[in-house]
Design a protein around this motif. Structure first.
Motif, PDB file in Angstrom:
ATOM      1  N   ASP A 191       0.836  -1.206   0.000  1.00 21.37           N
ATOM      2  CA  ASP A 191       0.000   0.000   0.000  1.00 21.37           C
ATOM      3  C   ASP A 191       0.868   1.252   0.000  1.00 21.37           C
ATOM      4  N   ARG A 192       0.241   2.425  -0.027  1.00 24.26           N
ATOM      5  CA  ARG A 192       0.972   3.682  -0.215  1.00 24.26           C
ATOM      6  C   ARG A 192       1.893   4.024   0.949  1.00 24.26           C
ATOM      7  N   ARG A 193       1.704   3.387   2.102  1.00 19.56           N
ATOM      8  CA  ARG A 193       2.558   3.626   3.266  1.00 19.56           C
ATOM      9  C   ARG A 193       3.553   2.496   3.521  1.00 19.56           C
ATOM     10  N   GLY A 194       3.644   1.526   2.608  1.00 27.00           N
ATOM     11  CA  GLY A 194       4.679   0.511   2.731  1.00 27.00           C
ATOM     12  C   GLY A 194       4.287  -0.751   3.448  1.00 27.00           C
ATOM     13  N   ARG A 195       2.971  -0.992   3.618  1.00 29.56           N
ATOM     14  CA  ARG A 195       2.515  -2.246   4.217  1.00 29.56           C
ATOM     15  C   ARG A 195       2.213  -3.255   3.120  1.00 29.56           C
ATOM     16  N   LEU A 196       2.562  -4.521   3.378  1.00 32.86           N
ATOM     17  CA  LEU A 196       2.376  -5.579   2.383  1.00 32.86           C
ATOM     18  C   LEU A 196       1.047  -6.281   2.621  1.00 32.86           C
ATOM     19  N   LEU A 249       1.763  -9.003 -22.764  1.00 32.51           N
ATOM     20  CA  LEU A 249       1.212  -8.041 -23.711  1.00 32.51           C
ATOM     21  C   LEU A 249       1.363  -6.625 -23.176  1.00 32.51           C
ATOM     22  N   VAL A 250       1.222  -5.641 -24.052  1.00 32.12           N
ATOM     23  CA  VAL A 250       1.244  -4.247 -23.632  1.00 32.12           C
ATOM     24  C   VAL A 250       0.213  -3.477 -24.446  1.00 32.12           C
ATOM     25  N   ALA A 251      -0.455  -2.513 -23.794  1.00 28.37           N
ATOM     26  CA  ALA A 251      -1.506  -1.734 -24.447  1.00 28.37           C
ATOM     27  C   ALA A 251      -1.379  -0.267 -24.072  1.00 28.37           C
ATOM     28  N   ASP A 252      -1.770   0.586 -25.000  1.00 30.76           N
ATOM     29  CA  ASP A 252      -1.917   2.018 -24.737  1.00 30.76           C
ATOM     30  C   ASP A 252      -3.398   2.272 -24.487  1.00 30.76           C
ATOM     31  N   VAL A 253      -3.755   2.533 -23.232  1.00 34.59           N
ATOM     32  CA  VAL A 253      -5.162   2.720 -22.879  1.00 34.59           C
ATOM     33  C   VAL A 253      -5.501   4.180 -22.582  1.00 34.59           C
ATOM     34  N   GLY A 254      -4.542   5.087 -22.866  1.00 32.37           N
ATOM     35  CA  GLY A 254      -4.802   6.507 -22.681  1.00 32.37           C
ATOM     36  C   GLY A 254      -4.818   6.976 -21.240  1.00 32.37           C
ATOM     37  N   GLN A 255      -4.207   6.194 -20.344  1.00 32.76           N
ATOM     38  CA  GLN A 255      -4.140   6.561 -18.930  1.00 32.76           C
ATOM     39  C   GLN A 255      -2.694   6.436 -18.453  1.00 32.76           C
ATOM     40  N   ARG A 256      -2.403   7.097 -17.342  1.00 35.68           N
ATOM     41  CA  ARG A 256      -1.083   7.023 -16.721  1.00 35.68           C
ATOM     42  C   ARG A 256      -1.195   6.312 -15.381  1.00 35.68           C
ATOM     43  N   GLY A 257      -0.234   5.459 -15.087  1.00 35.85           N
ATOM     44  CA  GLY A 257      -0.256   4.718 -13.838  1.00 35.85           C
ATOM     45  C   GLY A 257       0.511   5.406 -12.731  1.00 35.85           C
ATOM     46  N   ILE A 258       0.621   4.707 -11.605  1.00 34.14           N
ATOM     47  CA  ILE A 258       1.337   5.185 -10.422  1.00 34.14           C
ATOM     48  C   ILE A 258       2.368   4.128 -10.052  1.00 34.14           C
ATOM     49  N   ALA A 259       3.556   4.566  -9.692  1.00 36.94           N
ATOM     50  CA  ALA A 259       4.602   3.626  -9.294  1.00 36.94           C
ATOM     51  C   ALA A 259       4.160   2.851  -8.040  1.00 36.94           C
ATOM     52  N   GLU A 260       4.429   1.554  -8.031  1.00 38.63           N
ATOM     53  CA  GLU A 260       4.086   0.726  -6.873  1.00 38.63           C
ATOM     54  C   GLU A 260       5.147   0.911  -5.783  1.00 38.63           C
ATOM     55  N   PRO A 261       4.729   1.126  -4.531  1.00 39.66           N
ATOM     56  CA  PRO A 261       5.710   1.319  -3.436  1.00 39.66           C
ATOM     57  C   PRO A 261       6.441   0.017  -3.091  1.00 39.66           C
TER      58      PRO A 261
END
Length: 280
Positions: A96-101, A264-276
């Motif tokens: 999660d965003r605070r580093g818990r698994l 596979l890889v797709a361009d879906v017109g969105q940007r992701g967020i890096a996983e912590p």
């Protein structure tokens, strides 16, 4: 056989991903197209992988949670809360965003509701979040870290919990999105920067985008019946990587979907967020 766990590492400009049934950890370079199989001491049933802040791998499998040294591949046990449940194995893991698994377990028949959902905090304390799960899949977290999503694949339903980001306190289970009485099962998931949930639909030939209010926004078709997990990466986090499976498909089905088991890889017109990374 069963691709899973696409995880982008921006510092390396590489995508890590897994084969759960022919246990392997891969590292893919989009620039060169090279896909490496990395050295690791793996069990017969891999379930998921994340990184910790020292760059070590943490894997979940049929015997609990473990650390792997990426230089030697050697494994060190962390914890196995299901040591007395030989019918269960761990499946999928995210931070999660605070580093818990967060990770879940499932019966090895993928149906019988003997699974549980766990959270390992930064101090190494394990909490049980939920029980009586058929197959816990695809943890994902809202951009602000205040909501956790997961799916019980056999139930064809996505659930969520409200989280206090600072304390890690978890609210009661809520239904987020229920799929109809069709063959497709929600599997691995991720979120984009706008808070939409992206879900791979096993036996659905597509991935789905679901709005933060739980409404289905759209489906993106893929050329295989069994997309298994999704994760953003690449330049600007604008590519959606999709793992797929050939597991259980007949020769006829494989002829109709020869890319089954491919990344596979797709361009879906969105940007992701890096996983912590895990903070423990």
């Amino acid at each position: 056989m069963l691709g899973e766990g696409p995880l982008w590492r921006e510092a390396e400009r590489r995508l890590y991903w897994l084969d759960l049934r022919a246990p392997s950890i891969f590292r893919f370079d989009p620039a060169s197209g090279r896909n490496e199989t990395l050295k690791a001491s793996l069990p017969t049933g891999l379930g998921g992988m994340v990184f910790d802040r020292q760059g070590r791998w943490i894997v979940v499998d049929d015997s609990g949670l473990h650390r792997l040294d990426p230089k030697t591949g050697q494994r060190t046990d962390i914890i196995n809360p299901e040591a007395g449940r030989p019918e269960n194995s761990f499946n999928d893991a995210k931070v999660d965003r605070r580093g818990r698994l967060w990770t879940g377990s499932c019966n090895q028949d993928w149906v019988t509701p003997t699974g549980s959902f766990y959270m390992l905090d930064q101090a190494g304390t394990l909490s049980v979040i939920d029980r009586k799960i058929g197959c816990a899949n695809g943890p994902a977290f809202s951009p602000d870290g205040r909501r956790a999503y997961w799916t019980d694949s056999p139930a064809r339903e996505i659930y969520c919990y409200d989280i206090d980001p600072a304390s890690g306190a978890v609210g009661p289970r809520q239904s987020f999105h229920k799929f109809g009485a069709v063959a497709e099962q929600p599997d691995g998931m991720t979120v984009d920067a706008d808070g939409h949930l992206w879900v791979s639909l096993w036996d659905g030939w597509c991935v789905a985008q679901i709005r933060p209010d739980g409404k289905l926004e759209r489906r993106v078709k893929v050329p295989v019946p069994q997309p298994s997990a999704v994760g953003f990466g690449g330049e600007g986090m604008k590519q959606l990587f999709i793992t797929t499976a050939s597991l259980g498909l007949t020769d006829e089905q494989l002829r109709a979907s020869p890319l089954s088991g491919h990344l596979l890889v797709a361009d879906v017109g969105q940007r992701g967020i890096a996983e912590p990374d895990y903070g423990g």
